[in-house]
Design an enzyme around this catalytic site. Sequence first.
Site, PDB file in Angstrom:
ATOM      1  N   THR A  98       0.868  -1.171   0.000  1.00  0.00           N
ATOM      2  CA  THR A  98       0.000   0.000   0.000  1.00  0.00           C
ATOM      3  C   THR A  98       0.906   1.221   0.000  1.00  0.00           C
ATOM      4  OG1 THR A  98      -1.826  -1.105   1.119  1.00  0.00           O
ATOM      5  CG2 THR A  98      -1.734   1.286   1.307  1.00  0.00           C
TER       6      THR A  98
ATOM      7  N   LYS B 198       0.082   5.097   8.575  1.00  0.00           N
ATOM      8  CA  LYS B 198       0.876   5.165   7.342  1.00  0.00           C
ATOM      9  C   LYS B 198      -0.063   5.322   6.144  1.00  0.00           C
ATOM     10  CE  LYS B 198       1.844   2.123   4.411  1.00  0.00           C
ATOM     11  NZ  LYS B 198       2.098   0.869   3.709  1.00  0.00           N
TER      12      LYS B 198
ATOM     13  N   LYS C 166      -7.471   1.524  -3.006  1.00  0.00           N
ATOM     14  CA  LYS C 166      -7.143   1.163  -1.625  1.00  0.00           C
ATOM     15  C   LYS C 166      -7.328   2.366  -0.702  1.00  0.00           C
ATOM     16  CE  LYS C 166      -5.524  -1.259   1.867  1.00  0.00           C
ATOM     17  NZ  LYS C 166      -4.225  -1.913   2.042  1.00  0.00           N
TER      18      LYS C 166
END
Lengths: 304, 304
Positions: A114, A257, A189
């Site tokens: 990701t 993150k 995502k």
Amino acid sequence: MSSTQPKTYESIAPKRVAFLGLGVMGYPMAAHLLLSGHHVTVYNRTPAKAQAFLAEYGHTQRVKTATTPKAAAQGAEVVFCCVGNDHDLAQVILGDEGALNGMDPHTLLVDHTTASAQIARELFEHSIKAGIDFIDAPVSGGQAGAQNGLLTVMCGGKREAFELIRPLAMAFSKACTYMGDSGAGQLTKMVNQICIAGLVQALSEGIAFGMKAGLDMNVVLDVISKGAAQSWQMENRGKTMVADQFDFGFAVDWMRKDLNIVLQEAQKNGAKLPVTALVDQFYADVQDLGGKRWDTSSLIKRLT
Amino acid sequence: MSSTQPKTYESIAPKRVAFLGLGVMGYPMAAHLLLSGHHVTVYNRTPAKAQAFLAEYGHTQRVKTATTPKAAAQGAEVVFCCVGNDHDLAQVILGDEGALNGMDPHTLLVDHTTASAQIARELFEHSIKAGIDFIDAPVSGGQAGAQNGLLTVMCGGKREAFELIRPLAMAFSKACTYMGDSGAGQLTKMVNQICIAGLVQALSEGIAFGMKAGLDMNVVLDVISKGAAQSWQMENRGKTMVADQFDFGFAVDWMRKDLNIVLQEAQKNGAKLPVTALVDQFYADVQDLGGKRWDTSSLIKRLT
């Protein structure tokens, strides 16, 4: 070592693949590729994990280890990657000892990290110059999804390249979908993480309120999950939140993150994310409470 | 007139009941009670709706209309109520011409209004003094749930009284659950609304972000609804949000009424609701955009 659960794999012609990054996601993903019949060369920054993989699966005679991404990528038809963040990714792919320096033209590079849409597009451009197709392919489903081979994979890049990697990715996924041009996997995502962040906060506020109100929250969750308040998070995290259990799942550090990537992208595209930005700050509170490794549902800890 | 959909009713002994308040919820709920075999006397503040109910269902020979709550309640074994808010409720139940002045001892009073826990407890106390059992029983499932007889009913009060009204309430519900002492039904509904408010905002931020990012949001929603971002709202409102359709569902004005109840209760019990409070303010923006009657999913209109 791993808790990889074998599944029924689609039958496809065995390939020579490399897998770079044997973390909690990469290790079982690489194992599924191996168990579905492919020849897998693994690389990990900390060599002990690659050695552990070899120790667990060496009996198949189809595992090799490599000491650099470049060495792992040499001779591979498809290189998979799943590392920590943009910086790790640039090192593993673009460094002197990176995968691109080892890959042959007309091969495929698939990144499951990701990461930002920008690094995805940069890697796509670098790859194209080397005659290699790059797919950004972040996953959802967490550690359990990786172990059970039931991840959801969101792909960006050229559609023809996607069609080639889809049958391989199905070894560790339940769905692998083409989302659009390079970066579209990462952007999908991001939408996923935005939807989760505010949702988990709302669930936390609801449960904390109900507990203060003296309700039996296990009964309340059973009742309201039949209606318009229902969510995967309510059904899979509600009762562990009531029970104050957070030592599993998707860690707060990782969520921050991801939200950092989201908020930076929103700076660029002008999307307004008032609650997502607020929840990111709430997660900073949870980190301060000692919750860096707690599941994302630990947002409720700020409220109780 | 109505869109009440007949369903298969449990067979129970017919009762004489009254129904006070024939709004978008009350009208089909009263119809289900009638269609399941009971004798129903209806009252509505605007008499035309009671006349419409009589016109639609008078052929059953089991409908009467009344011009006051007191008159409707006279002779009823169970009185049901579903009105707008605390103030309406106090009038309909406690006023000179209110239901309590017409009810016999040892009968039951059931309130389906979404109201405060405080008014529920006050009505409980007033009822007990008159020898009547009171159940606060707010519902979820919206207009469609009421029409299809598939509401979820959350009940507070004495358990023995709940057991008596449950078989009747099943005429218009798929689940009718005992949540605890007087007020517990309302508090459960509050948890439900808290969970929805932040969830819909998160979904709005996710969809608006994805649209700005140029993604095909219908595909994105199909993909991410397979995982941890899934929710009833995503599955039932996501695509109408993408299509900018809000002329249905649960109105913003009603949501703000409910959130006002929630925020007042949180002042009392000390629960922290930062995102719920923020979303309430966002709904005020939607009202200013002309969205008083839009579905709650119209939160996205502030972001696009």
